[in-house]
Structures are given as structure tokens and as C-alpha cells.
Design a protein around this motif. Structure first.
Motif, PDB file in Angstrom:
ATOM      1  N   THR A  51       5.920   4.709  37.470  1.00 51.10           N
ATOM      2  CA  THR A  51       7.124   4.844  36.658  1.00 51.10           C
ATOM      3  C   THR A  51       7.023   3.939  35.446  1.00 51.10           C
ATOM      4  O   THR A  51       6.798   2.732  35.578  1.00 51.10           O
ATOM      5  CB  THR A  51       8.383   4.474  37.460  1.00 51.10           C
ATOM      6  N   THR A  70      10.009  10.722  29.492  1.00 46.98           N
ATOM      7  CA  THR A  70       8.725  10.176  29.921  1.00 46.98           C
ATOM      8  C   THR A  70       7.751  11.297  30.266  1.00 46.98           C
ATOM      9  O   THR A  70       8.160  12.428  30.575  1.00 46.98           O
ATOM     10  CB  THR A  70       8.909   9.288  31.164  1.00 46.98           C
ATOM     11  N   TYR A  92       3.760  11.822  32.341  1.00 45.41           N
ATOM     12  CA  TYR A  92       2.768  11.181  33.190  1.00 45.41           C
ATOM     13  C   TYR A  92       1.542  12.068  33.358  1.00 45.41           C
ATOM     14  O   TYR A  92       1.638  13.299  33.349  1.00 45.41           O
ATOM     15  CB  TYR A  92       3.353  10.909  34.590  1.00 45.41           C
ATOM     16  N   ASN A 124       2.980   3.527  25.385  1.00 48.46           N
ATOM     17  CA  ASN A 124       2.051   4.188  26.291  1.00 48.46           C
ATOM     18  C   ASN A 124       1.304   3.192  27.163  1.00 48.46           C
ATOM     19  O   ASN A 124       1.099   2.047  26.781  1.00 48.46           O
ATOM     20  CB  ASN A 124       0.997   4.964  25.487  1.00 48.46           C
ATOM     21  N   SER A 153       8.891   2.344  32.079  1.00 54.81           N
ATOM     22  CA  SER A 153      10.219   2.032  31.561  1.00 54.81           C
ATOM     23  C   SER A 153      10.061   1.082  30.389  1.00 54.81           C
ATOM     24  O   SER A 153       8.988   0.511  30.181  1.00 54.81           O
ATOM     25  CB  SER A 153      11.099   1.420  32.652  1.00 54.81           C
ATOM     26  N   ALA A 170       0.707   7.152  31.103  1.00 58.75           N
ATOM     27  CA  ALA A 170       2.154   7.362  31.020  1.00 58.75           C
ATOM     28  C   ALA A 170       2.632   7.087  29.605  1.00 58.75           C
ATOM     29  O   ALA A 170       2.072   6.234  28.907  1.00 58.75           O
ATOM     30  CB  ALA A 170       2.888   6.451  32.001  1.00 58.75           C
ATOM     31  N   THR A 171       3.666   7.818  29.205  1.00 61.26           N
ATOM     32  CA  THR A 171       4.265   7.687  27.881  1.00 61.26           C
ATOM     33  C   THR A 171       5.769   7.652  28.018  1.00 61.26           C
ATOM     34  O   THR A 171       6.344   8.400  28.829  1.00 61.26           O
ATOM     35  CB  THR A 171       3.885   8.881  26.994  1.00 61.26           C
ATOM     36  N   ILE A 172       6.407   6.805  27.228  1.00 64.92           N
ATOM     37  CA  ILE A 172       7.866   6.821  27.155  1.00 64.92           C
ATOM     38  C   ILE A 172       8.279   6.912  25.699  1.00 64.92           C
ATOM     39  O   ILE A 172       7.796   6.176  24.847  1.00 64.92           O
ATOM     40  CB  ILE A 172       8.494   5.597  27.859  1.00 64.92           C
TER      41      ILE A 172
END
Length: 114
Positions: free
Chosen positions: A67, A56, A58, A35, A69, A49-51
């Protein structure tokens, strides 16, 4: 002791771009979430943001501009920030969530001038 080391913050004019990086000092196993949070002066820390493995997410305020990554092999997460606005000014923190622990970076300042 695992440390998260952030880099890439700085001063940029409105409309500009920055890329933040956050790398773990050693391999962390079983990371579920990576995060990015931010905290502006006088405001609460907010999730930007979280991946995760499935995709993902936002905050509405950054959708279409930021963005997130990750590079799993390097235990590194990135945040590409485009079309920056003065209201994006904040200290940005990375956060790794694993099965056993929760890790935080020290924060990196992002300042967007108008």
C-alpha cells in the motif's frame, strides 16, 4: 538541491512486513507523481507503486500486499509492504515527479528470507 531520504528497509522473514518512508529534504511544489521502484540483482528497475491525486496504481506482483500513501504537508511517501516474499528482495527507490524536475532517493535494501 533537494534530496529524497529513504528509510525502513532491512531483513525480514517471508510473510513479514516492512514500511518504507521517503521524505524530501525541503518542500517541493507541484508534485504530480510519487512512485516506488525496485531493482533486484541482474534485473531491470521496475515500477512497484504510484500515487497521484486521483488514486493509486500497483504492479500486479504486489497488488493486495503493498500500500502506497503520501503526506503532502511533509512531502513524504510511504510504502507498507505486507506478506513479503523472497522475490520482493531488491533495492527500493522512491521517485518524485514535479512540473520542473524528477527526483530520486538513494535506495534502501529490502531482503526477504525464505
Amino acid at each position: 538541491q533537494v534530496q529524497l531520504v529513504e528509510s525502513g528497509g532491512g531483513l525480514v522473514q517471508a510473510g513479514g512486513s516492512l514500511r518504507l518512508s521517503c521524505a524530501a529534504s525541503r518542500i517541493i511544489f507541484s508534485i504530480s507523481d510519487m512512485n516506488w521502484y525496485r531493482q533486484a540483482p541482474g534485473k531491470q528497475r521496475e515500477l512497484v507503486a504510484t500515487i497521484i491525486s486521483s488514486g493509486t496504481r500497483y504492479a500486479d506482483s504486489v497488488k493486495g500486499r503493498f500500500t502506497i500513501s503520501r503526506d503532502n504537508a511533509k512531502n513524504t511517501v510511504y510504502l507498507q509492504m505486507n506478506s513479503l516474499k523472497p522475490e520482493d528482495t531488491a533495492v527500493y527507490y522512491c521517485n518524485f515527479v514535479s512540473r520542473l524536475n524528477d527526483y530520486w532517493g538513494q535506495g534502501t535494501q529490502v531482503t526477504v528470507s525464505s
